[in-house]
Enzyme design. Structure first.
Site, PDB file in Angstrom:
ATOM      1  N   HIS A  34      49.663  22.462 -19.620  1.00 40.06           N
ATOM      2  CA  HIS A  34      49.417  21.930 -20.958  1.00 40.06           C
ATOM      3  C   HIS A  34      50.045  22.868 -21.979  1.00 40.06           C
ATOM      4  O   HIS A  34      50.679  23.874 -21.606  1.00 40.06           O
ATOM      5  CB  HIS A  34      47.912  21.748 -21.199  1.00 40.06           C
ATOM      6  CG  HIS A  34      47.088  22.960 -20.876  1.00 40.06           C
ATOM      7  ND1 HIS A  34      47.126  24.113 -21.640  1.00 40.06           N
ATOM      8  CD2 HIS A  34      46.220  23.220 -19.855  1.00 40.06           C
ATOM      9  CE1 HIS A  34      46.321  25.015 -21.126  1.00 40.06           C
ATOM     10  NE2 HIS A  34      45.753  24.505 -20.043  1.00 40.06           N
ATOM     11  N   HIS A  37      49.629  26.687 -21.663  1.00 43.57           N
ATOM     12  CA  HIS A  37      50.540  27.377 -20.745  1.00 43.57           C
ATOM     13  C   HIS A  37      51.903  27.592 -21.407  1.00 43.57           C
ATOM     14  O   HIS A  37      52.502  28.673 -21.293  1.00 43.57           O
ATOM     15  CB  HIS A  37      50.744  26.555 -19.472  1.00 43.57           C
ATOM     16  CG  HIS A  37      49.525  26.434 -18.611  1.00 43.57           C
ATOM     17  ND1 HIS A  37      48.850  25.244 -18.451  1.00 43.57           N
ATOM     18  CD2 HIS A  37      48.862  27.352 -17.868  1.00 43.57           C
ATOM     19  CE1 HIS A  37      47.833  25.430 -17.628  1.00 43.57           C
ATOM     20  NE2 HIS A  37      47.801  26.699 -17.271  1.00 43.57           N
TER      21      HIS A  37
END
Length: 282
Positions: A34, A37
């Site tokens: 997502h 990250h």
């Protein structure tokens, strides 16, 4: 973007890059990527010549077999997200045998007591699993810099201690928590929440904001009671724990000393999904 699925191909690649004098930035993940990250790789891109990701769902850091089984696995979509970000030069997707050549077993570590606080009390063996996989990935990727999110603040402290204890030439960077629009900390586990649960879960962040407002105005015990009261009124949620701890030692405090830094930590089950969050107290 290069994709490596074996230890040997990764090691050959790293050796060539190191021979050219490239500085390597690295952020390991368990996939289900997502924007949180991606913020790690964005930070890494600014400070390194080469940015590497890894995707590996590490079995030894799950003390709940059901949680491991339900953990989202979205490799094809993850690769697409990394390529689209344009921050990552290579991704390593190892087999279990590349990380655990002698069988699926954690090493035993001494993190000077950090492993016994908070998550350590509720997830026995968790940080031995984290230490084992991170140490092995560090030895394979050989990064100069490694990036981890502040959302897993205790894990970040553990990894800094790991590098210190093993005398590894790696600088560890914490990256601020990336949040949904409603304040909920981004997590791979959020994918298991339905829309209603995701919206209701914003109370976790809202509670931390209130705790920061109450900090140094009321006592620690009064803050604990107010947090407990908030979650007793939440349908479909169970407060597993809430603690205010010294940022350096992670030890829970019952009094605020002016010369120390504190952080509030919270873990809440929304249905059967375990969500964690934390906030530095100003």
């Amino acid at each position: 973007m290069e994709i490596f699925k074996t230890k040997k191909t990764l090691l050959d690649y790293i050796e060539r890059q190191k021979e050219m004098g490239k500085k390597v930035g690295f952020a390991p993940t368990m996939g289900a990527l997502h924007d949180g990250h991606i913020s790690l790789y964005e930070a890494a891109r600014k400070e390194n010549d080469l940015v590497i990701s890894s995707i590996f769902v590490n079995p030894t850091q799950f003390n709940n077999a059901s949680d491991l089984e339900k953990y989202p696995r979205t490799i094809e979509k993850d690769i697409e997200i990394l390529e689209k970000s344009a921050f990552v030069d290579a991704v390593y997707i190892p087999e279990v045998t590349d990380i655990y050549p002698e069988g699926l077993k954690s090493k035993e570590y001494n993190f000077d007591g950090l492993e016994n606080e908070m998550e350590g009390k509720f997830r026995p063996g968790h940080f031995n699993g984290v230490g084992t996989v991170v140490e092995e990935l560090f030895r394979q990727v050989k990064p100069d810099n490694a990036y981890f999110g502040d959302k897993d603040y205790q894990q970040l402290a553990i990894i800094k201690k790991l590098v210190e204890k093993l005398n590894l030439p790696i600088k560890i960077h914490g990256v601020p928590i990336y949040r949904e629009k409603n304040g909920l900390a981004m997590s791979s586990r959020n994918k298991r929440l339905d829309h209603e649960q995701c919206e209701a879960a914003k109370v976790i962040y809202e509670t931390l904001v209130k705790v920061n407002d109450w900090f140094r105005i009321i006592t620690v015990s009064e803050i604990y009671q107010r947090v407990k009261d908030i979650f007793e009124d939440q349908r479909g949620m169970v407060l597993e724990y809430f603690e205010i701890a010294d940022e350096a030692t992670l030890k829970e405090t019952d009094f605020f000393y002016k010369d120390r830094n504190y952080r509030a930590f919270i873990v809440v089950f929304v249905g059967d999904v375990r969500l964690i969050d934390n906030m530095h107290l100003d």
